[in-house]
Design an enzyme around this catalytic site. Structure first.
Site, PDB file in Angstrom:
ATOM      1  N   CYS A 178     -12.672   0.434   9.349  1.00  0.00           N
ATOM      2  CA  CYS A 178     -11.890  -0.016   8.186  1.00  0.00           C
ATOM      3  C   CYS A 178     -12.047   0.954   7.029  1.00  0.00           C
ATOM      4  O   CYS A 178     -13.156   1.404   6.734  1.00  0.00           O
ATOM      5  CB  CYS A 178     -12.377  -1.387   7.722  1.00  0.00           C
ATOM      6  SG  CYS A 178     -12.487  -2.627   9.033  1.00  0.00           S
ATOM      7  N   LYS A 181      -9.656   6.357   5.372  1.00  0.00           N
ATOM      8  CA  LYS A 181     -10.971   5.963   5.886  1.00  0.00           C
ATOM      9  C   LYS A 181     -12.118   6.572   5.087  1.00  0.00           C
ATOM     10  O   LYS A 181     -13.070   5.862   4.740  1.00  0.00           O
ATOM     11  CB  LYS A 181     -11.075   6.386   7.363  1.00  0.00           C
ATOM     12  CG  LYS A 181     -12.434   6.125   7.983  1.00  0.00           C
ATOM     13  CD  LYS A 181     -12.683   4.639   8.166  1.00  0.00           C
ATOM     14  CE  LYS A 181     -14.140   4.322   8.451  1.00  0.00           C
ATOM     15  NZ  LYS A 181     -14.946   4.278   7.206  1.00  0.00           N
ATOM     16  N   CYS A 202       0.804  -1.228   0.000  1.00  0.00           N
ATOM     17  CA  CYS A 202       0.000   0.000   0.000  1.00  0.00           C
ATOM     18  C   CYS A 202       0.834   1.274   0.000  1.00  0.00           C
ATOM     19  O   CYS A 202       0.287   2.369  -0.085  1.00  0.00           O
ATOM     20  CB  CYS A 202      -0.954  -0.015   1.186  1.00  0.00           C
ATOM     21  SG  CYS A 202      -2.088  -1.420   1.109  1.00  0.00           S
ATOM     22  N   HIS A 250      -9.025   4.437  -0.498  1.00  0.00           N
ATOM     23  CA  HIS A 250      -7.673   3.872  -0.479  1.00  0.00           C
ATOM     24  C   HIS A 250      -7.418   3.017  -1.727  1.00  0.00           C
ATOM     25  O   HIS A 250      -7.358   1.795  -1.660  1.00  0.00           O
ATOM     26  CB  HIS A 250      -7.509   3.045   0.808  1.00  0.00           C
ATOM     27  CG  HIS A 250      -6.152   2.462   1.017  1.00  0.00           C
ATOM     28  ND1 HIS A 250      -5.000   2.985   0.474  1.00  0.00           N
ATOM     29  CD2 HIS A 250      -5.753   1.367   1.736  1.00  0.00           C
ATOM     30  CE1 HIS A 250      -3.962   2.240   0.849  1.00  0.00           C
ATOM     31  NE2 HIS A 250      -4.392   1.252   1.599  1.00  0.00           N
TER      32      HIS A 250
END
Lengths: 384, 384
Positions: free
Chosen positions: B207, B328, B84, B332
């Site tokens: 998440c 969040k 990531c 992402h």
């Protein structure tokens, strides 16, 4: 920019292995560290090439994995992927890290494991380096890409299947002298010509194999390199790209990215093709070697096939190409190939290549190609 | 080393898209070029981050594809993959290319497309950033990794689920001010606490989402940057790693790679945590933000949860964290995230962040994490 040298090299045997790519890399890296006579703790960064790890090993994020396996978990590490040129790209970026003064000692390399999946699967995964929207749905895999290139070269220049076969025979003859090579046996022109067609006009023996393997290099700044035996200097390192889609390229008989990268690397080094004593280049298919020898300026456009047939690129010839056996005989673990080519050139320039030594080699060149000829890297090396 | 500046930024809306990652990147890149007021032909190299393209798009070799889509097919280009943190890694290596004097103008960015596959599939592909031999077979996916981290932090420091929820509420409040954010709606502590458990103690609203999107930055040498409006200078950029296996880490309540990368970036810049006005950090899960604020030195170890709950990291608080909405709320798209964080900090330092502007922001920090906390990059930015 600061000068950069290669002070250690390590390569696993290429071929079938029952280990992960991280473990293969670790073997090569330990050999490179031993060769450089430095401990792993001296490494300040790890530059790592790997291509289809996600597909064949379900493993991404391979940089820190390789660092962990080596016992140096905290070093900055990055995975590079430029298809089959990945560890040559890693090398070039590592040279920039040292040139910029960020680090003095960097470990570079790569590894690949593909023989744990079927040939059909690995052929598909390799094709992911082609365009997924426009090319893969047509069934275009790499033998097909290079068959198109071969046809274009044959039509434009009269290159023959026998000339392509001469490349395979020469590289197998060289590979028979390399204890790390996947194929250490000689073959004949007749065997190549009688082998089964994979993608007309390319036959089985025109194609390099699928391979597992790892390769590693220790790079150092001039200050550090001067304290080590036989540093081999990086005289130039350049990358170039080309249109991703085969259909966007104007002339399939040429690889413009090779010509651009070579021109840039020659310019950086102040050298030209006639100054090069030994070459490791990307012979994923025999036609790829012929086109590359032309793109690198070793021969005129169209003369590469005749040059191979005449033995001009053999050990003992005027410009030995792929003394290691090349991808054809040494094998082609795609994430490791670029670093392995550099390891061979460093070994040649040190004069330590044993029975495959190019006499008096002082200056060497490596050439690595990725995908549908969309990525090429060329680097030049020399000694004091 | 030469100084490097960001002179252009571009980010797509994050969320569901019906385009390839190369097309998403092209949109962001065109915006970044327009922002920098330079043509694509001025670009000398492309540094590209992409993570699961092989898995979700059957597309590797994404560097030259992105260059082709942009119409600059011959520029050297490399794909970077550090899970990531990929486009933050691309950024750091691009800074080195300019610092080393190899290029003056470099395009950096990344893109990801994952919403074309199921949540089960993308969860599996993301887990490829964990170890394929020791961790994936146990069923360890990323919510599980960060649930273990959350438990460790709760046990050691008494961090509460309500404190974690405060991070989500704050980032959604910020995201509601960002027209590019995937979620532009506020949520309440109660909503977070009542949402379904994904991996105890983490609930759905702890998440970040799966996202498609692209982000791009134009970097330039000082000489070039001086000719452009509002250059934002790179004051430091560092990477660090940690053991790949979660089981090799000694204390899951900390992320040593964050601490190491932050220490190096602070050292390069001559700054410390108290000099930073605004932070974009890697809140893939709410606990990740809490641990990162501690690792970056913004708060003492164990104080991150209370700080979030007290509003100290909100817009208007003492050190605003994730004014963009963070992973969040902004979303992402993993290959784009690092570059998107930098785009936000550049926008903040320019004073152009509109309703989410941090008043008087002169110095900013970005923090991006890859995999099981095995890769972290930290960069610092400032204006003249």
């Amino acid at each position: 920019m600061r000068r950069v040298a290669v002070i250690g090299v390590g390569v696993t045997k290429f071929g079938l292995h029952d280990r992960t790519s991280a473990e293969l890399f670790a073997e090569a890296a330990q050999d490179a560290l031993t060769d450089a006579a430095i401990p792993a703790t001296a490494i300040q960064a790890l530059y790592y090439g790997n291509v289809v790890g996600g597909e064949t090993e379900h493993q991404l994020h391979t940089g820190p994995q390789a660092a962990s396996v080596l016992g140096i978990p905290s070093v900055p590490t990055t995975r590079f992927e430029t298809a089959c040129a990945s560890s040559h790209a890693a090398f070039r970026h590592a040279v920039m890290e040292i040139a910029a003064g960020v680090s003095d000692v960097v470990l570079v390399g790569g590894a690949e494991r593909v023989l744990n999946v079927s040939t059909a699967e690995s052929t598909e995964y390799f094709a992911y380096a082609s365009d997924a929207v426009w090319e893969q749905p047509l069934g275009l895999t790499f033998p097909g890409v290079f068959a198109l290139i071969a046809r274009a070269h044959m039509e434009k220049y009269g290159t023959t299947e026998a000339q392509m076969a001469a490349v395979a025979v020469k590289n197998h003859r060289h590979g028979a002298l390399n204890p790390k090579a996947q194929f250490q046996k000689q073959i004949t022109i007749d065997q190549v010509l009688r082998s089964a067609y994979v993608a007309d006009p390319l036959k089985l023996f025109d194609c390099c194999p699928f391979s597992d393997g790892g390769a590693a290099l220790v790079l150092a700044s001039e200050e550090v390199a001067r304290r080590h035996r036989k540093p081999v200097w990086v005289l130039g390192s350049a990358a170039a790209s080309d249109w991703m889609l085969l259909g966007d390229k104007r002339d399939l008989s040429r690889v413009p990215a090779t010509e651009r990268a070579a021109a840039a690397a020659y310019r950086q080094s102040g050298l030209g093709p006639r100054d090069v004593d030994v070459v490791e280049l990307h012979d994923c298919f025999t036609i790829a070697e012929i086109v590359a020898t032309e793109g690198l300026g070793l021969f005129e456009p169209g003369a590469g096939g005749r040059a191979a047939e005449a033995g001009r690129t053999s050990l003992g010839g005027e410009i030995p190409v792929n003394p290691s056996g090349g991808l054809k005989a040494k094998g082609h673990p795609i994430g490791a190939t670029g670093a392995a080519q550099i390891a061979e050139i460093v070994t040649q320039i040190r004069g330590e290549a044993g029975p495959r030594q190019v006499d008096g080699a002082k200056t060497g060149l490596t050439h690595t190609l990725g995908g549908n000829t969309a990525t090429v890297l060329v680097s030049l090396f020399g000694r004091d």
